[in-house]
Design a protein around this motif. Structure first.
Motif, PDB file in Angstrom:
ATOM      1  N   ASN A   1       0.796  -1.218   0.000  1.00 57.76           N
ATOM      2  CA  ASN A   1       0.000   0.000   0.000  1.00 57.76           C
ATOM      3  C   ASN A   1       0.834   1.275   0.000  1.00 57.76           C
ATOM      4  O   ASN A   1       0.313   2.344  -0.332  1.00 57.76           O
TER       5      ASN A   1
ATOM      6  N   ASN B   1      -3.770   1.332  -5.409  1.00 59.47           N
ATOM      7  CA  ASN B   1      -4.386   2.333  -4.546  1.00 59.47           C
ATOM      8  C   ASN B   1      -3.374   3.283  -3.908  1.00 59.47           C
ATOM      9  O   ASN B   1      -3.748   4.248  -3.246  1.00 59.47           O
ATOM     10  N   LYS B   2      -2.098   3.024  -4.068  1.00 62.40           N
ATOM     11  CA  LYS B   2      -1.103   3.888  -3.424  1.00 62.40           C
ATOM     12  C   LYS B   2      -0.641   4.979  -4.395  1.00 62.40           C
ATOM     13  O   LYS B   2      -0.826   4.895  -5.597  1.00 62.40           O
TER      14      LYS B   2
ATOM     15  N   ASN C   1      -3.836  -3.263  -3.763  1.00 58.18           N
ATOM     16  CA  ASN C   1      -3.136  -2.382  -2.830  1.00 58.18           C
ATOM     17  C   ASN C   1      -2.132  -1.498  -3.539  1.00 58.18           C
ATOM     18  O   ASN C   1      -2.000  -0.312  -3.233  1.00 58.18           O
TER      19      ASN C   1
END
Length: 353
Positions: free
Chosen positions: A222, A347-348, A344
């Protein structure tokens, strides 16, 4: 175009003298930290993650010995700096967020003044200016009623709020480098997610470079742009987040990835890497991971592997990458988790090079 290097560790070694003997805690660690990126150091407890970063500004106990070819920051070797120079650098240029804020914060000093103190020391603000700026920072990191809470003490804050205080303290002087030493370990998952998002936002706002220490590969997916996997005091794999998660080449990295719990995978036991890390009082001959590695070759018992190049940005220290080694594919359990890792990573905030 490659980003600018802001910190370079070259063949770093750290030893501790104890009554039982000398512990070889860090053994030849080298890496570059680039401008604006988040580099994650991952591995089990005792792998050398925290010790290697504390060596950067020499905040290690007196029984430690630090050596190597240099820790280069702004063209200067930090290993050659005296205590006065390091005091100026700590907090001002290189800041650290520790794992347990309750033991890191001064229990008899108000949290507000602890944030204001580096502003007075390094930024030469007067007390009034420093207090105003400290309250602004407390608001920025999400501490409600900051003006009222400025005069409170650490025991009056929850674990998550204490960690926010530590973050405010760390970014007070706009450091170029942030070292976050497992800052979410003691927090529940909801607060953990909030702290991760806060660190990502501050990293972007202040154009900081971050070294993020953790053993949680879910958190790494993330937040990290690049990853250094550590085992027995050494880096055993090094690459971009995509390379480590989707093309891991070291059996230890495979184990760490398989140990990540995924709620979507039903009827599957939690995986643990068999055995325990070696005792660094007596570093074993050959590859220290060989005794836990079902893919170990005969040479692993005799000689420690060098770093083999996988790509221009990806390296791994395993004899399985030698051209003479048999072909071994990563366990299929890693592929089962790819969708989880992919979500993940997407989404970062990704640092562009």
């Amino acid at each position: 175009m490659t980003s600018k290097v802001v910190l370079s560790l070259n063949n770093l070694h750290v030893k501790f003298k104890t009554l039982a003997g000398t512990i070889n805690a860090v053994r030849g660690v080298s890496y570059n930290l680039y401008e604006g990126e988040t580099l994650a150091l991952v591995g089990e407890s005792g792998s050398g993650k925290s010790v290697s970063t504390k060596a950067i500004t020499r905040v290690l106990p007196g029984n430690s010995t630090i050596s190597g070819d240099g820790i280069i920051y702004k063209g200067e070797n930090l290993l050659e700096k005296n205590e006065k120079d390091l005091t100026r650098i700590r907090g001002n240029d290189i800041a650290m967020i520790f794992q347990d804020p309750m033991t890191s914060l001064n229990p008899v000093m108000t949290v507000g003044y602890q944030i204001a103190e580096p502003l007075i020391e390094h930024q030469h603000m007067n007390k009034k200016e420093a207090k105003k700026r400290a309250i602004e920072l407390m608001n920025k990191v999400g501490i409600l009623k900051a003006e009222e809470r400025y005069g409170q003490y650490p025991h009056q804050f929850s674990g998550g709020m204490r960690q926010r205080v530590m973050i405010a303290l760390a970014v007070a002087c706009h450091p170029k480098i942030m070292i976050a030493d497992e800052p979410t370990t003691a927090l529940d998952v909801t607060i953990q997610a909030q702290i991760i998002e806060l660190l990502k936002d501050l990293n972007k706002e202040y154009s900081m470079s971050t070294i993020f220490i953790t053993h949680d590969m879910g958190v790494v997916a993330n937040i990290a742009d690049r990853i250094a996997v550590m085992y027995a005091g050494k880096i055993v794999e090094y690459g971009t987040a995509n390379e480590i998660f989707f093309n891991p080449r070291h059996p230890y990295t495979w184990g760490l990835l398989m140990a990540v719990p995924d709620m979507e995978l039903k009827d599957q036991d939690l995986y643990t890497i068999p055995g325990s890390p070696p005792n660094l009082l007596h570093v074993p001959k050959g590859d220290p991971f060989s005794f836990r590695n079902k893919f170990a070759l005969n040479i692993d018992l005799e000689s420690e592997p060098p770093m083999f190049k996988v790509s221009d940005t990806h390296y791994a220290a395993t004899w399985l990458l030698d051209e003479r080694a048999p072909r071994v594919e990563p366990p299929k359990e890693i592929f089962d988790r790819w969708e989880f890792f992919k979500t993940n990573i997407e989404n970062k905030s990704v640092v562009k090079e």
